[in-house]
Design a protein around this motif. Structure first.
Motif, PDB file in Angstrom:
ATOM      1  N   ASP A   1       3.560 -27.290  -4.777  1.00  0.00           N
ATOM      2  CA  ASP A   1       4.579 -26.264  -4.550  1.00  0.00           C
ATOM      3  C   ASP A   1       4.374 -25.055  -5.463  1.00  0.00           C
ATOM      4  O   ASP A   1       4.982 -24.012  -5.248  1.00  0.00           O
ATOM      5  CB  ASP A   1       5.984 -26.833  -4.803  1.00  0.00           C
ATOM      6  N   ASP A   2       3.531 -25.206  -6.495  1.00  0.00           N
ATOM      7  CA  ASP A   2       3.321 -24.128  -7.471  1.00  0.00           C
ATOM      8  C   ASP A   2       1.831 -24.016  -7.798  1.00  0.00           C
ATOM      9  O   ASP A   2       1.338 -24.599  -8.766  1.00  0.00           O
ATOM     10  CB  ASP A   2       4.139 -24.408  -8.731  1.00  0.00           C
TER      11      ASP A   2
ATOM     12  N   ARG B   1       0.822 -22.590 -11.365  1.00  0.00           N
ATOM     13  CA  ARG B   1       1.028 -23.546 -12.458  1.00  0.00           C
ATOM     14  C   ARG B   1      -0.100 -24.577 -12.500  1.00  0.00           C
ATOM     15  O   ARG B   1      -0.648 -24.872 -13.554  1.00  0.00           O
ATOM     16  CB  ARG B   1       2.381 -24.249 -12.297  1.00  0.00           C
TER      17      ARG B   1
ATOM     18  N   SER C   1      -1.295 -24.389  -1.577  1.00  0.00           N
ATOM     19  CA  SER C   1       0.161 -24.389  -1.480  1.00  0.00           C
ATOM     20  C   SER C   1       0.624 -25.279  -0.338  1.00  0.00           C
ATOM     21  O   SER C   1      -0.081 -25.462   0.661  1.00  0.00           O
ATOM     22  CB  SER C   1       0.640 -22.955  -1.233  1.00  0.00           C
TER      23      SER C   1
END
Length: 132
Positions: free
Chosen positions: A11-12, A15, A49
């Motif tokens: 989702d990130d 990061r 993603s």
């Protein structure tokens, strides 16, 4: 047939890319904000993603839901990597340990909970297996 890459869905993306850049020392090549690759001499770790999953097959992959795959990196000094990552990695699963098959391994989780094994061959048989 050749294995080209392993892709981790998240989702990130930023990061996870930042995490793996720090762990590996390899800079990512970004294709879009939803997809980046860390290329090593022996393989590529792709990070995509959750938005990219719909392009393949909707709902076929879920971020932070893996309990079966371990991403592995061969390093020259696993104990040195452990020292370097202490304070950065927040979830060490196993400290450096020499395994019965001859690798000294460090196991930890990435920010999405995926297992990562960083290892150094230490026995003659393991060293021969991974000789470059």
């Amino acid at each position: 047939m050749n294995l080209v890459s392993i892709r981790v869905i998240t989702d990130d993306v930023a990061r996870l890319v930042d995490f793996y850049e720090r762990v590996t020392g390899v800079r990512a090549d970004w294709s879009t904000e939803d997809f980046a690759e860390l290329r090593t001499t022996s393989g590529t770790l792709a990070i995509g993603s959750t938005r990219t999953v719909a392009l393949f097959a909707p709902d076929s992959a879920r971020a932070a839901d893996n309990k079966t795959v371990i991403v592995e990196f061969l390093v020259d000094d696993v104990d040195g990597v452990h020292r370097d990552l202490t304070g950065f990695v927040t979830d060490f699963v196993a400290e450096p340990t020499t395994m019965p098959w001859g690798n000294r391994s460090l196991l930890f989780r990435d920010p999405d909970g995926n297992l990562v094994n960083v290892f150094t061959p230490v026995t003659p048989a393991a060293i021969a297996k991974f000789a470059r």
